[in-house]
Design a protein around this motif. Structure first.
Motif, PDB file in Angstrom:
ATOM      1  N   LEU A  58       8.257 -55.947  17.414  1.00 25.79           N
ATOM      2  CA  LEU A  58       7.317 -56.586  16.482  1.00 25.79           C
ATOM      3  C   LEU A  58       8.005 -57.933  16.300  1.00 25.79           C
ATOM      4  N   PRO A  59       6.841 -58.730  16.019  1.00 28.22           N
ATOM      5  CA  PRO A  59       7.125 -60.291  15.435  1.00 28.22           C
ATOM      6  C   PRO A  59       8.011 -60.389  14.153  1.00 28.22           C
ATOM      7  N   ASP A  60       8.189 -59.329  13.372  1.00 22.24           N
ATOM      8  CA  ASP A  60       8.832 -59.652  11.968  1.00 22.24           C
ATOM      9  C   ASP A  60       9.685 -58.566  11.827  1.00 22.24           C
ATOM     10  N   ILE A  61       9.479 -57.222  11.621  1.00 17.89           N
ATOM     11  CA  ILE A  61      10.317 -56.545  11.569  1.00 17.89           C
ATOM     12  C   ILE A  61      10.575 -55.481  12.926  1.00 17.89           C
ATOM     13  N   SER A  62      11.718 -55.106  13.284  1.00 19.12           N
ATOM     14  CA  SER A  62      11.738 -54.297  14.356  1.00 19.12           C
ATOM     15  C   SER A  62      11.098 -52.969  14.052  1.00 19.12           C
ATOM     16  N   GLY A  63      10.850 -52.431  15.247  1.00 21.82           N
ATOM     17  CA  GLY A  63      10.252 -50.994  15.344  1.00 21.82           C
ATOM     18  C   GLY A  63      11.250 -50.095  14.917  1.00 21.82           C
ATOM     19  N   TYR A  64      12.361 -50.338  15.151  1.00 14.84           N
ATOM     20  CA  TYR A  64      13.769 -49.304  14.702  1.00 14.84           C
ATOM     21  C   TYR A  64      13.761 -49.295  13.087  1.00 14.84           C
ATOM     22  N   ASP A  65      13.691 -50.587  12.475  1.00 16.41           N
ATOM     23  CA  ASP A  65      13.740 -50.835  11.116  1.00 16.41           C
ATOM     24  C   ASP A  65      12.250 -49.923  10.388  1.00 16.41           C
ATOM     25  N   LEU A  66      11.308 -50.091  10.937  1.00 17.80           N
ATOM     26  CA  LEU A  66      10.103 -49.577  10.612  1.00 17.80           C
ATOM     27  C   LEU A  66      10.121 -48.000  10.736  1.00 17.80           C
ATOM     28  N   CYS A  67      10.652 -47.303  11.632  1.00 12.40           N
ATOM     29  CA  CYS A  67      11.021 -46.033  11.787  1.00 12.40           C
ATOM     30  C   CYS A  67      11.896 -45.603  10.862  1.00 12.40           C
ATOM     31  N   GLU A  68      13.035 -46.048  10.651  1.00 10.94           N
ATOM     32  CA  GLU A  68      14.045 -45.868   9.475  1.00 10.94           C
ATOM     33  C   GLU A  68      13.345 -45.729   8.122  1.00 10.94           C
ATOM     34  N   HIS A  69      12.444 -46.799   7.844  1.00  5.05           N
ATOM     35  CA  HIS A  69      11.703 -46.944   6.486  1.00  5.05           C
ATOM     36  C   HIS A  69      10.864 -45.674   6.395  1.00  5.05           C
ATOM     37  N   ILE A  70      10.106 -45.432   7.464  1.00  7.39           N
ATOM     38  CA  ILE A  70       9.151 -44.262   7.422  1.00  7.39           C
ATOM     39  C   ILE A  70       9.977 -42.936   7.124  1.00  7.39           C
ATOM     40  N   ARG A  71      11.380 -42.774   7.775  1.00  9.90           N
ATOM     41  CA  ARG A  71      12.104 -41.540   7.422  1.00  9.90           C
ATOM     42  C   ARG A  71      13.005 -41.352   6.223  1.00  9.90           C
ATOM     43  N   ARG A  72      12.960 -42.668   5.359  1.00  7.01           N
ATOM     44  CA  ARG A  72      13.014 -42.776   4.281  1.00  7.01           C
ATOM     45  C   ARG A  72      12.362 -42.583   3.086  1.00  7.01           C
ATOM     46  N   THR A  73      11.165 -42.605   3.612  1.00 10.77           N
ATOM     47  CA  THR A  73       9.880 -42.676   2.585  1.00 10.77           C
ATOM     48  C   THR A  73       9.636 -41.031   2.159  1.00 10.77           C
ATOM     49  N   ALA A  74       9.462 -40.939   0.748  1.00 11.10           N
ATOM     50  CA  ALA A  74       9.172 -39.702   0.367  1.00 11.10           C
ATOM     51  C   ALA A  74       7.944 -39.113   0.917  1.00 11.10           C
ATOM     52  N   GLY A  75       7.709 -37.978   1.267  1.00 11.37           N
ATOM     53  CA  GLY A  75       6.767 -37.245   1.855  1.00 11.37           C
ATOM     54  C   GLY A  75       6.016 -37.823   3.132  1.00 11.37           C
ATOM     55  N   MET A  76       6.887 -38.709   3.916  1.00  8.96           N
ATOM     56  CA  MET A  76       6.656 -39.052   5.076  1.00  8.96           C
ATOM     57  C   MET A  76       7.667 -38.753   6.365  1.00  8.96           C
ATOM     58  N   ALA A  77       8.909 -38.269   5.608  1.00  8.51           N
ATOM     59  CA  ALA A  77      10.103 -38.055   6.570  1.00  8.51           C
ATOM     60  C   ALA A  77       9.794 -37.084   7.844  1.00  8.51           C
ATOM     61  N   ASP A  78       8.431 -36.305   7.517  1.00  6.05           N
ATOM     62  CA  ASP A  78       8.342 -35.496   8.698  1.00  6.05           C
ATOM     63  C   ASP A  78       7.189 -35.848   9.626  1.00  6.05           C
ATOM     64  N   VAL A  79       6.773 -36.908   9.349  1.00  7.05           N
ATOM     65  CA  VAL A  79       5.482 -37.608  10.175  1.00  7.05           C
ATOM     66  C   VAL A  79       5.946 -37.842  11.700  1.00  7.05           C
ATOM     67  N   PRO A  80       5.349 -37.300  12.570  1.00  7.11           N
ATOM     68  CA  PRO A  80       5.759 -37.900  13.975  1.00  7.11           C
ATOM     69  C   PRO A  80       5.611 -39.392  14.203  1.00  7.11           C
ATOM     70  N   VAL A  81       6.921 -39.654  15.009  1.00  4.42           N
ATOM     71  CA  VAL A  81       6.876 -41.073  15.090  1.00  4.42           C
ATOM     72  C   VAL A  81       6.827 -41.306  16.820  1.00  4.42           C
ATOM     73  N   LEU A  82       5.764 -41.603  17.531  1.00  2.00           N
ATOM     74  CA  LEU A  82       6.185 -42.032  18.927  1.00  2.00           C
ATOM     75  C   LEU A  82       6.447 -43.381  19.116  1.00  2.00           C
ATOM     76  N   VAL A  83       7.516 -43.834  19.685  1.00  2.00           N
ATOM     77  CA  VAL A  83       7.728 -45.317  20.060  1.00  2.00           C
ATOM     78  C   VAL A  83       7.194 -45.931  21.469  1.00  2.00           C
ATOM     79  N   VAL A  84       6.524 -46.694  21.616  1.00  2.00           N
ATOM     80  CA  VAL A  84       5.760 -46.946  22.751  1.00  2.00           C
ATOM     81  C   VAL A  84       6.240 -48.319  22.960  1.00  2.00           C
TER      82      VAL A  84
END
Length: 134
Positions: A61-87
């Motif tokens: 992505l142009p600003d934040i890497s998808g890796y960092d965004l995925c890590e943020h989702i995993r650290r966010t309360a209530g979203m840790a179990d949301v399925p993430v598909l990297v494309v």
């Protein structure tokens, strides 16, 4: 697909791929596909909205890497179990390993067919549902 699944967050900076993936998801029956072009928009969306049922994201992505965004989702309360598909067009083994370390549930390298995408999404949702009921 389960009928209670409605909302997908799609983060992809390339307009062509963003539209194509959004079309694929709507064809699968998702009612609400939120298409965003960058990581900052995704962070803002995640901070102020209801939890998505699925996140599809690109790594470059142009600003934040998808890796960092995925890590943020995993650290966010209530979203840790949301399925993430990297494309991603980044399809080396180390890219997949890094995505897995960041918390991605699946990885799909570009190019791919609509059937491959649909199968991968379906499998992720099935796995997530199984985890919720176990």
């Amino acid at each position: 697909m389960e009928p209670q699944l409605h909302k997908v967050l799609l983060v992809e900076d390339a307009p062509f791929f963003r539209k194509m993936l959004g079309d694929y998801l709507r064809a699968m029956g998702f009612k609400d596909v939120v298409e965003l072009p960058n990581g900052q928009a995704a962070l803002k969306y995640l901070a102020g909205s209801t939890r998505p049922d699925l996140v599809c994201l690109d790594l470059t992505l142009p600003d934040i890497s998808g890796y960092d965004l995925c890590e943020h989702i995993r650290r966010t309360a209530g979203m840790a179990d949301v399925p993430v598909l990297v494309v991603s067009a980044r399809d080396l083994p180390e890219d997949k390993a890094h995505a897995e370390e960041a918390g991605a549930n699946g990885y799909l390298g570009k190019p791919f067919t609509q059937d491959e995408f649909s199968r991968r999404v379906g499998q992720l949702l099935k796995n997530a549902a199984a985890r919720r009921t176990s």
